[in-house]
Design a protein around this motif. Structure first.
Motif, PDB file in Angstrom:
ATOM      1  N   UNK A   7       1.128  -0.847  -0.281  1.00 16.25           N
ATOM      2  CA  UNK A   7       0.056  -0.021  -0.048  1.00 16.25           C
ATOM      3  C   UNK A   7       1.100   1.525   0.343  1.00 16.25           C
ATOM      4  N   UNK A   8       0.380   2.659  -0.599  1.00 11.19           N
ATOM      5  CA  UNK A   8       1.077   3.568  -0.423  1.00 11.19           C
ATOM      6  C   UNK A   8       0.551   3.767   1.098  1.00 11.19           C
ATOM      7  N   UNK A   9       2.108   4.658   1.460  1.00 12.48           N
ATOM      8  CA  UNK A   9       2.124   5.004   2.576  1.00 12.48           C
ATOM      9  C   UNK A   9       3.791   6.119   2.654  1.00 12.48           C
ATOM     10  N   UNK A  10       2.826   7.006   2.595  1.00 11.15           N
ATOM     11  CA  UNK A  10       4.364   8.134   2.875  1.00 11.15           C
ATOM     12  C   UNK A  10       4.435   9.086   2.603  1.00 11.15           C
ATOM     13  N   UNK A  11       5.577   9.968   2.755  1.00 13.91           N
ATOM     14  CA  UNK A  11       5.602  11.835   3.371  1.00 13.91           C
ATOM     15  C   UNK A  11       4.522  12.096   2.432  1.00 13.91           C
ATOM     16  N   UNK A  12       3.697  13.239   3.757  1.00 18.29           N
ATOM     17  CA  UNK A  12       3.336  14.520   2.683  1.00 18.29           C
ATOM     18  C   UNK A  12       3.961  15.146   1.812  1.00 18.29           C
ATOM     19  N   UNK A  13       5.158  15.732   1.585  1.00 18.05           N
ATOM     20  CA  UNK A  13       5.593  15.908   0.704  1.00 18.05           C
ATOM     21  C   UNK A  13       5.874  15.127  -0.702  1.00 18.05           C
ATOM     22  N   UNK A  15       3.067  14.031  -2.585  1.00 20.00           N
ATOM     23  CA  UNK A  15       2.082  13.669  -3.014  1.00 20.00           C
ATOM     24  C   UNK A  15       1.942  13.525  -4.184  1.00 20.00           C
ATOM     25  N   UNK A  16       2.704  13.774  -4.862  1.00 16.87           N
ATOM     26  CA  UNK A  16       3.097  13.781  -6.197  1.00 16.87           C
ATOM     27  C   UNK A  16       3.653  13.371  -7.014  1.00 16.87           C
ATOM     28  N   UNK A  17       4.363  11.824  -6.138  1.00 16.67           N
ATOM     29  CA  UNK A  17       5.793  10.622  -6.814  1.00 16.67           C
ATOM     30  C   UNK A  17       4.750  10.402  -7.256  1.00 16.67           C
ATOM     31  N   UNK A  18       6.065   9.310  -8.084  1.00 20.01           N
ATOM     32  CA  UNK A  18       5.016   8.440  -8.367  1.00 20.01           C
ATOM     33  C   UNK A  18       5.912   7.110  -7.767  1.00 20.01           C
ATOM     34  N   UNK A  19       5.149   5.897  -7.461  1.00 21.52           N
ATOM     35  CA  UNK A  19       5.428   5.157  -6.644  1.00 21.52           C
ATOM     36  C   UNK A  19       5.769   3.896  -6.670  1.00 21.52           C
ATOM     37  N   UNK A  20       6.958   3.594  -6.505  1.00 20.11           N
ATOM     38  CA  UNK A  20       7.935   2.639  -6.674  1.00 20.11           C
ATOM     39  C   UNK A  20       7.935   1.592  -6.759  1.00 20.11           C
ATOM     40  N   UNK A  21       7.615   0.453  -6.517  1.00 18.52           N
ATOM     41  CA  UNK A  21       7.929  -0.494  -5.047  1.00 18.52           C
ATOM     42  C   UNK A  21       9.157  -0.853  -5.518  1.00 18.52           C
ATOM     43  N   UNK A  22       9.895  -1.595  -4.747  1.00 18.99           N
ATOM     44  CA  UNK A  22      11.181  -2.410  -4.791  1.00 18.99           C
ATOM     45  C   UNK A  22      11.377  -2.915  -3.925  1.00 18.99           C
ATOM     46  N   UNK A  79      -1.213  11.175 -11.654  1.00 25.43           N
ATOM     47  CA  UNK A  79      -1.835  11.746 -11.524  1.00 25.43           C
ATOM     48  C   UNK A  79       0.222  12.068 -10.785  1.00 25.43           C
ATOM     49  N   UNK A  80       0.886  11.877 -11.510  1.00 25.96           N
ATOM     50  CA  UNK A  80       2.054  12.044 -11.585  1.00 25.96           C
ATOM     51  C   UNK A  80       2.494  13.422 -11.707  1.00 25.96           C
ATOM     52  N   UNK A  81       3.294  13.930 -10.913  1.00 21.53           N
ATOM     53  CA  UNK A  81       3.944  15.132 -11.602  1.00 21.53           C
ATOM     54  C   UNK A  81       4.714  14.972 -12.584  1.00 21.53           C
ATOM     55  N   UNK A  82       5.459  13.662 -13.019  1.00 16.68           N
ATOM     56  CA  UNK A  82       6.522  13.630 -13.694  1.00 16.68           C
ATOM     57  C   UNK A  82       8.066  14.067 -13.201  1.00 16.68           C
ATOM     58  N   UNK A  83       8.380  14.498 -12.604  1.00 22.18           N
ATOM     59  CA  UNK A  83       9.417  14.340 -11.735  1.00 22.18           C
ATOM     60  C   UNK A  83       9.856  13.968 -10.412  1.00 22.18           C
ATOM     61  N   UNK A  84       8.807  13.760 -10.136  1.00 20.16           N
ATOM     62  CA  UNK A  84       9.879  12.844  -8.518  1.00 20.16           C
ATOM     63  C   UNK A  84       9.332  11.296  -8.534  1.00 20.16           C
ATOM     64  N   UNK A  85       9.692  10.701  -7.953  1.00 23.52           N
ATOM     65  CA  UNK A  85       9.385   8.920  -7.559  1.00 23.52           C
ATOM     66  C   UNK A  85       9.965   8.877  -6.495  1.00 23.52           C
ATOM     67  N   UNK A  86       9.574   8.093  -6.061  1.00 24.96           N
ATOM     68  CA  UNK A  86       9.151   7.348  -4.472  1.00 24.96           C
ATOM     69  C   UNK A  86       9.488   6.178  -4.773  1.00 24.96           C
ATOM     70  N   UNK A  87      10.058   5.457  -3.951  1.00 23.88           N
ATOM     71  CA  UNK A  87      10.790   4.778  -3.758  1.00 23.88           C
ATOM     72  C   UNK A  87      10.563   3.517  -2.624  1.00 23.88           C
TER      73      UNK A  87
END
Ligand code: SF4
Length: 310
Positions: A7-13, A15-22, A79-87
């Motif tokens: 599931x997506x658990x992320x820091x508030x900042x 929110x526009x990232x793409x969530x890529x599971x490793x 919903x992705x801003x195209x700039x940030x990725x969260x692993x």
């Protein structure tokens, strides 16, 4: 065993990232307050990670969806801003170093518009890497690491199952900053309960001062069913803070810590009040905001319990 997408658990900042599971779960699954308690760490096959990056790149370029790619990929991509990725997940820095490098290289190659890659990391994950290794990751756009300090109080760190002491978190922070990666540290209001509140706040302020991170995020403890801390509370052995007591703790941390230049916030949905600003520049304004609410004891100024999130 097949990989379970977390599931997506992320820091508030993020929110526009793409969530890529490793990974899935957390390598340090012993924290007694955390929903990851007892979770099984899974490492995702790098071939599948690359397939997802390929699918994402194709979708971004031409809107084409590849059959067999999970719908979540496209839901998140829309919903992705195209700039940030969260692993993902709980500490994706634990992913084997060579594979992590390969993943970042592949991301840079296929998604050149990405500006910053981020992940959660335990202090242990960081301390397994040298400054030079962290610099290699930085060059491949790993721009920020989010780490849970939770508390600077060493006895409490041990009690809650973090398996590190405050000196190790301080050392991890120094290493990250030396590598040119931004360091974001989370602390948890109310973690020591009523009895330990003052010491928790003062020791947390002491350790934050020594780490001197670029970002601090304060969360408020939410008791999660199934965790040992929840069970302690059910047995009446843990006495949670009231909302105003948690604001007093927040005030004490802000008042007693000292930073070079830090963005400090309690924007996370778990908090009763959102306070944010740069420290030390905006300390007085932030303390005044807290003092006003604390003096009023007006519960309508706080986020209602039913709107608090994890
Ligand atoms: S290290 Fe972080 S994510 Fe892992 S169990 Fe502890 S608090 Fe949860």
């Amino acid at each position: 065993m097949s990989f379970t997408r977390p599931n997506i658990i992320r820091p508030p900042s993020e929110w526009r990232s793409y969530f890529l599971p490793l990974t899935s779960g957390c390598s340090n699954n012993t924290c007694t307050f955390c929903g990851y308690y007892g979770s099984k760490l899974q490492m995702r096959d790098i071939a599948h990670v690359k397939t997802e990056i390929d699918a994402l790149a194709l979708f971004v370029r031409s809107g084409i969806r590849v059959p067999d790619i999970p719908g979540t990929v496209y839901t998140v991509a829309q919903d992705w801003d195209g700039r940030r990725i969260f692993l993902q997940d709980g500490d994706a820095l634990v992913y084997p170093f060579a594979k992590l490098l390969e993943t970042l290289q592949y991301t840079n190659e296929k998604l050149p518009g990405v500006e910053r890659i981020a992940t959660y990391a335990t202090p242990q994950d960081i301390l397994r890497r040298t400054v030079d290794e962290l610099k290699e990751l930085r060059q491949l756009k790993l721009g920020i690491l989010y780490t849970g300090l939770e508390t600077g109080h060493d006895e409490l760190l041990q009690k809650i199952g973090k398996i590190v002491d405050s000196d190790q978190v301080i050392e991890a922070g120094k290493r990250v900053k030396e590598a040119g990666i931004s360091f974001s540290v989370t602390v948890i209001l109310g973690l020591a309960g009523v009895e330990g509140s003052q010491k928790h706040a003062l020791e947390t302020a002491r350790v934050l001062t020594q780490i001197d991170p670029q970002y601090v995020g304060a969360l408020t403890l939410t008791l999660v069913p199934g965790t040992p801390l929840y069970e302690e509370w059910e047995r009446h052995e843990f006495h949670p803070l009231s909302p105003f007591q948690s604001l007093e703790e927040l005030r004490s941390i802000i008042e007693n810590s000292s930073f070079t230049d830090c963005f400090f916030s309690s924007m996370h949905a778990s908090n009763y009040l959102s306070v944010r600003g740069r420290l030390p520049q905006e300390r007085d304004r932030m303390l005044r905001q807290l003092d006003k609410v604390l003096a009023s004891r007006d519960a309508s100024l706080l986020r209602p319990e039913f709107l608090r999130g994890l």
